[in-house]
Design an enzyme around this catalytic site. Structure first.
Site, short mmCIF file in Angstrom:
data_model
loop_
_atom_site.label_atom_id
_atom_site.label_comp_id
_atom_site.label_asym_id
_atom_site.label_seq_id
_atom_site.Cartn_x
_atom_site.Cartn_y
_atom_site.Cartn_z
N VAL A 1 25.47 54.49 26.03
CA VAL A 1 24.98 55.25 27.43
C VAL A 1 26.01 54.60 28.33
CG1 VAL A 1 22.77 55.87 29.26
CG2 VAL A 1 23.12 55.53 26.93
N ILE B 1 18.28 41.74 11.47
CA ILE B 1 18.11 40.14 11.14
C ILE B 1 18.26 39.84 9.69
CG2 ILE B 1 16.56 40.07 12.99
CD1 ILE B 1 14.41 39.28 11.20
N ASP B 2 18.24 40.86 9.12
CA ASP B 2 18.86 40.39 7.13
C ASP B 2 20.05 40.03 7.30
OD1 ASP B 2 15.98 40.83 7.36
OD2 ASP B 2 16.32 42.68 5.90
N ARG C 1 4.21 14.25 7.41
CA ARG C 1 3.72 16.02 6.68
C ARG C 1 5.33 16.18 5.77
NH1 ARG C 1 -0.77 18.31 10.67
NH2 ARG C 1 -2.52 16.34 9.68
N GLU D 1 14.79 19.48 4.40
CA GLU D 1 15.53 18.99 3.48
C GLU D 1 16.16 19.24 2.23
OE1 GLU D 1 13.27 17.43 5.56
OE2 GLU D 1 14.59 15.60 4.96
N GLN E 1 10.09 36.05 14.67
CA GLN E 1 11.72 35.89 14.39
C GLN E 1 12.14 36.65 15.61
OE1 GLN E 1 12.24 34.22 10.78
NE2 GLN E 1 10.26 34.65 10.09
N ARG E 2 11.77 38.00 15.02
CA ARG E 2 12.65 39.46 15.70
C ARG E 2 11.97 38.98 16.92
NH1 ARG E 2 11.30 42.64 10.92
NH2 ARG E 2 10.12 44.30 11.87
P1 ATP Z 1 15.83 46.37 7.93
O1 ATP Z 1 17.15 45.74 7.44
O2 ATP Z 1 15.81 45.51 9.56
O3 ATP Z 1 15.09 46.02 7.37
P2 ATP Z 1 16.48 48.93 7.19
O4 ATP Z 1 16.98 50.16 8.01
O5 ATP Z 1 17.16 48.52 6.18
O6 ATP Z 1 15.91 47.81 8.53
P3 ATP Z 1 14.42 50.34 5.91
O7 ATP Z 1 13.39 50.98 6.11
O8 ATP Z 1 15.02 50.72 4.58
O9 ATP Z 1 15.06 49.80 7.50
O10 ATP Z 1 15.08 52.08 6.91
C1 ATP Z 1 14.60 52.66 7.86
C2 ATP Z 1 14.50 54.12 7.22
O11 ATP Z 1 16.27 54.57 6.59
C3 ATP Z 1 13.21 54.56 6.84
O12 ATP Z 1 12.51 54.77 6.98
C4 ATP Z 1 13.71 55.59 5.77
O13 ATP Z 1 14.04 56.66 7.21
C5 ATP Z 1 15.62 56.02 5.62
N1 ATP Z 1 16.13 55.40 5.06
C6 ATP Z 1 16.11 54.19 4.10
N2 ATP Z 1 16.86 54.78 2.42
C7 ATP Z 1 17.01 56.39 3.21
C8 ATP Z 1 17.97 56.77 2.14
N3 ATP Z 1 18.23 56.52 0.82
N4 ATP Z 1 17.70 58.01 2.10
C9 ATP Z 1 18.20 58.61 3.30
N5 ATP Z 1 17.28 57.15 4.32
C10 ATP Z 1 16.90 56.42 3.87
#
Ligand code: ATP
Length: 321
Positions: free
Chosen positions: A22, A124-125, A160, A185, A253-254
């Site tokens: 922005v 976060i992955d 534990r 560990e 975690q998020r």
């Molecule tokens: P995180 O890693 O946090 O889960 P991410 O972006 O990988 O985030 P996803 O749920 O995999 O999360 O994708 C988010 C959104 O992106 C999906 O809900 C969908 O709307 C869109 N999306 C995912 N894959 C595709 C695809 N192959 N084509 C078009 N849109 C997609």
């Protein structure tokens, strides 16, 4: 006019990225449209005008001021056409997508339909190609490590062992970092086959060496998640020496305040996304490699995942003496 949305799992630092987009765009004389609730909101079309003051006080908050969502409809061509019609009707000329792997695959699909899109690597992955680290992972690691530190004290007091399940989907990055920083560990990740009998032996040996408590970090995507590993130990009648407890950190975690590193990263990636767009580039992911900002074509990263540095697994095991 530049539109921005946040998509997929919320990641701490997304707000810093929104603020940077922005303010950088406004500084260059461009208006910004905020799209609520990710791709679902993009198809609904109720966008918000974001001015300098709209992003006051959001930097220190986790989550995303725009909201996020997952949308099945957007994966269809008809869904994306609806989104494009709304973007054109609102006067948007470019879109910034802050999100993870799936979100960037969606961004690429829009770009291929002729609309300029720039992605900001955020999950976060940390499983996205084109960047060393993604927005949000530093905060998530620190939260996991804080939890492990707390569990270490109670593990030691009560003799534990804790199976601590962390997020990361199918990527073991977060688990490896948390295991090393938390002095665990053992660690189980999706990329390497887990042998429960090895973890059992590791814990038993730690007990025999006089360790008062034990921690095993388990990635949610590992073949044996915390529940499955606990079930295996039970079925096997495992002799660990410790009383076993299981804890899943989950969405904790998020949440919470983004670390300084995530705020700085979000600010850098947001400003760079605007710079790149105004330079006439699109169809790229903005990330950071070896400390420097970089761009990678969305076509090179869409639908692919990054493998973490597996030498960290050997390091985690070697230091758990
Ligand atoms: P995180 O890693 O946090 O889960 P991410 O972006 O990988 O985030 P996803 O749920 O995999 O999360 O994708 C988010 C959104 O992106 C999906 O809900 C969908 O709307 C869109 N999306 C995912 N894959 C595709 C695809 N192959 N084509 C078009 N849109 C997609």
């Amino acid at each position: 006019m530049i539109a921005i949305l946040t998509s997929g799992g919320d990641a701490p630092g997304m707000n810093a990225a929104i603020r940077a987009v922005v303010r950088s765009a406004q500084d260059a004389g461009h208006h910004v449209l905020g799209v609520p609730n990710g791709y679902a909101g993009l198809m609904e079309g109720n966008y918000l005008h974001l001015g300098q003051r709209s992003v006051d006080g959001i930097m220190y908050r986790g989550g995303t001021m725009l909201g996020s969502a997952r949308s099945v409809e957007f994966k269809t061509k008809a869904g994306r056409q609806k989104a494009l019609a709304n973007l054109h009707a609102a006067g948007a000329t470019a879109l910034v997508v802050v999100g993870g792997n799936g979100s960037q695959t969606g961004a690429y699909a829009l770009e291929q339909m002729g609309f300029p899109v720039v992605g900001i690597a955020s999950t976060i992955d940390n499983d996205l190609l084109g960047t060393d680290v993604t927005l949000g992972v530093d905060t998530a690691i620190n939260i996991a490590v804080e939890a492990i530190d707390r569990l270490q004290t109670t593990a030691g007091s009560h003799r534990r062992a804790f199976l601590v399940e962390v997020m990361g989907r199918d990527c073991g990055y977060l688990a490896l970092q948390a295991a090393i920083a938390g002095g665990a560990e053992a660690v189980a990740i999706p990329e390497v086959e887990t042998h429960p009998e090895r973890i059992e032996a590791t814990l038993r040996q730690a007990h025999e060496r006089g360790r008062r408590g034990g921690i095993v970090v388990v990635a949610e995507g590992a073949k044996y998640n915390a529940e499955a590993l606990a079930a295996w130990f039970k079925a096997d009648g495992a002799q660990l020496g410790y009383e076993l407890r299981t804890i899943t950190l989950g969405h904790v975690q998020r949440g919470g305040t983004p670390t300084a590193a995530d705020r700085v990263l979000g600010s850098r990636l947001g400003a760079e996304a605007v710079r790149v767009l105004l330079e006439g580039q699109s169809g790229v992911l903005v990330g950071i490699q070896s400390g420097s900002l970089c761009t990678t074509p969305l076509g090179d990263i869409a639908g692919k995942t990054k493998t973490p540095d597996l030498s960290l697994l050997a390091l985690a095991e070697a230091l758990a003496l």
